[in-house]
Design an enzyme around this catalytic site. Structure first.
Site, mmCIF file in Angstrom:
data_model
loop_
_atom_site.group_PDB
_atom_site.id
_atom_site.type_symbol
_atom_site.label_atom_id
_atom_site.label_comp_id
_atom_site.label_asym_id
_atom_site.label_seq_id
_atom_site.Cartn_x
_atom_site.Cartn_y
_atom_site.Cartn_z
ATOM 1 N N HIS A 16 0.864 -1.201 0.000
ATOM 2 C CA HIS A 16 0.000 0.000 0.000
ATOM 3 C C HIS A 16 0.888 1.234 0.000
ATOM 4 O O HIS A 16 1.328 1.700 1.046
ATOM 5 C CB HIS A 16 -0.918 -0.038 1.237
ATOM 6 C CG HIS A 16 -1.912 1.084 1.296
ATOM 7 N ND1 HIS A 16 -3.072 1.013 2.029
ATOM 8 C CD2 HIS A 16 -1.922 2.315 0.730
ATOM 9 C CE1 HIS A 16 -3.749 2.148 1.915
ATOM 10 N NE2 HIS A 16 -3.065 2.961 1.138
ATOM 11 N N HIS A 18 1.430 4.887 -2.398
ATOM 12 C CA HIS A 18 1.105 5.769 -3.525
ATOM 13 C C HIS A 18 2.405 6.438 -3.967
ATOM 14 O O HIS A 18 3.023 7.165 -3.182
ATOM 15 C CB HIS A 18 0.103 6.838 -3.101
ATOM 16 C CG HIS A 18 -1.171 6.277 -2.542
ATOM 17 N ND1 HIS A 18 -2.315 6.133 -3.301
ATOM 18 C CD2 HIS A 18 -1.473 5.805 -1.300
ATOM 19 C CE1 HIS A 18 -3.273 5.601 -2.538
ATOM 20 N NE2 HIS A 18 -2.792 5.393 -1.332
ATOM 21 N N HIS A 198 -9.413 1.165 -1.334
ATOM 22 C CA HIS A 198 -9.378 1.780 -0.010
ATOM 23 C C HIS A 198 -10.789 1.661 0.580
ATOM 24 O O HIS A 198 -11.772 2.004 -0.091
ATOM 25 C CB HIS A 198 -9.014 3.259 -0.104
ATOM 26 C CG HIS A 198 -7.565 3.528 -0.352
ATOM 27 N ND1 HIS A 198 -6.875 3.001 -1.409
ATOM 28 C CD2 HIS A 198 -6.671 4.281 0.353
ATOM 29 C CE1 HIS A 198 -5.609 3.426 -1.354
ATOM 30 N NE2 HIS A 198 -5.459 4.200 -0.296
ATOM 31 N N GLU A 201 -11.090 3.443 5.894
ATOM 32 C CA GLU A 201 -10.055 4.369 6.383
ATOM 33 C C GLU A 201 -10.781 5.473 7.162
ATOM 34 O O GLU A 201 -10.568 5.637 8.352
ATOM 35 C CB GLU A 201 -9.261 4.957 5.208
ATOM 36 C CG GLU A 201 -8.171 5.937 5.630
ATOM 37 C CD GLU A 201 -7.454 6.599 4.437
ATOM 38 O OE1 GLU A 201 -8.007 6.605 3.313
ATOM 39 O OE2 GLU A 201 -6.334 7.132 4.649
ATOM 40 N N ASP A 279 1.819 4.017 2.904
ATOM 41 C CA ASP A 279 0.792 4.858 2.274
ATOM 42 C C ASP A 279 1.435 6.019 1.486
ATOM 43 O O ASP A 279 1.644 5.894 0.286
ATOM 44 C CB ASP A 279 -0.187 5.375 3.336
ATOM 45 C CG ASP A 279 -1.561 5.699 2.780
ATOM 46 O OD1 ASP A 279 -1.778 5.526 1.574
ATOM 47 O OD2 ASP A 279 -2.432 6.132 3.567
ATOM 48 N N ASP A 280 1.724 7.129 2.165
ATOM 49 C CA ASP A 280 2.317 8.317 1.518
ATOM 50 C C ASP A 280 3.474 8.797 2.393
ATOM 51 O O ASP A 280 3.356 9.792 3.112
ATOM 52 C CB ASP A 280 1.264 9.424 1.397
ATOM 53 C CG ASP A 280 0.067 8.973 0.580
ATOM 54 O OD1 ASP A 280 0.170 8.926 -0.653
ATOM 55 O OD2 ASP A 280 -0.974 8.637 1.197
#
Ligand code: ADE
Ligand code: ZN
Length: 339
Positions: A16, A18, A198, A201, A279-280
């Site tokens: 996961h 991005h 997703h 969340e 994630d980010d």
């Protein structure tokens, strides 16, 4: 061996991530200058100071603006390679990465510029760091399904020869239920793509159930709020559904007040197949290993839990059976040595 060294030594997959969320302030400034793009920041410190979020939408607003510095194929190549170098140092052996084509085509950047740049970065990362990868394109759920279909059509040549391996669903979750994208996900499944979304969340447990039942996803991204529905948890556990959990993201976006309250241990105890991911990372203050160590320390995870998380990341990946076996065997060897 300390926690961090042990986790680093275990072969892991990041499932996961991005790519646009790996844009570090230093690279943002360099690309802004190279591409002559105006950004509202003068220094790395100013950019980091702007990364204060209380919820998903605050982050997304900055994230979509940050992307604007990405213009040329080489920009995407550089971004991708920088991430692979970083995550290889964390002991990742395989990654399945997301990109948001609509965040770029809406700005006039051709789909092919984005995809070709990323694929070149993934190929170079494999050569230089030995890390394998699969590419997953996400559609933005705040847009319409028809817009998602238009992007999907652009991706078809890449889907046909498997340069794109999966379809995901991301962006603003609240009021954008998975069911809006049922036809698109059915078409993607028909074409042989792996499916992720997703869910849970910020959105309710029912979105997790809908992602499973209506989109028929192979994995759930996040899934934290599934815990609010015990029957759903049992169902997810029973079918071995992988949940790609992102502790530092949850912390920074206000999903949990502190990591000691993070649900990861409860999810593991409930029999859910949980993985840890970043994630980010450029926005949330940590890459794969930072996430693993932070959550393990906060929740007092033991060596056996770390091994389970590493195993889950390989088992939950879309790698073929021989590759999975190679990585799982090497996890077991390391676990036996330490045990
Ligand atoms: N796009 C990038 N990161 C995201 C996240 N954590 N949730 C939804 N959409 C995203
Ligand atoms: Zn995400």
């Amino acid at each position: 061996m300390d926690l961090s060294s042990y986790f680093r030594a275990l072969p892991k997959a990041e499932l996961h991530l991005h790519l646009e969320g790996t844009l570090e302030p230093e690279l943002m400034i360099r690309l802004a200058a190279r591409n002559k793009v105006e950004i509202p920041f003068r220094s790395v410190e100013e950019i980091r100071a702007a990364y204060r979020f209380t919820r998903l939408q605050d982050f997304l607003d900055i994230y979509y603006r940050g992307m604007d510095v990405l213009r040329a194929e080489e920009d995407f190549h550089e971004l991708t390679l920088a991430y692979l170098e970083r995550v290889a140092a964390d002991g990742a052996v395989h990654v399945e990465v997301f990109f948001d084509p609509q965040g770029h085509t809406a700005r006039g950047i051709p789909f092919t510029t984005v995809a070709d740049g990323i694929l070149a970065g993934l190929a170079e990362g494999h050569e230089r760091f030995g890390i394998t990868s699969l590419l997953i394109m996400c559609v933005l759920r705040h847009l319409t399904e028809d817009e998602g279909f238009a992007t999907y059509r652009e991706a078809e040549p890449y889907i046909a020869d498997e340069r794109i391996a999966g379809l995901g669903l991301d962006s603003t979750e609240k009021d954008n239920p998975p069911a809006r994208f049922e036809r698109l996900f059915a078409a993607a499944r028909e074409a042989g793509l792996r499916l992720v979304a997703h869910a849970g969340e910020e959105g309710p447990a029912s979105y997790v159930a809908d992602a499973v039942d209506r989109l028929r996803v192979d994995r759930i991204d996040h899934g934290n709020r599934a815990l609010e529905d015990p029957a759903l948890v049992r169902r997810l556990a029973q079918r071995g559904m992988t949940l790609t959990v992102c502790p530092l993201s949850n912390l920074r976006l206000g999903g949990v007040a502190n990591l000691k309250q993070h649900p990861l241990k409860r999810m593991l105890d409930a029999g859910l197949k949980v993985t840890v991911n970043s994630d980010d990372p450029a926005y949330f203050g940590g890459y794969l290993l930072d996430n693993c160590v932070a959550v393990a320390e906060a929740l007092g995870l033991e060596a056996a839990d770390l091994v389970t998380l590493a195993r889950n990341s390989i088992e939950g990946s879309f790698l073929d059976a021989p590759a999975r076996k190679t990585h799982l065997d090497s996890i077991d060897r390391i676990a036996a040595m330490e045990g």
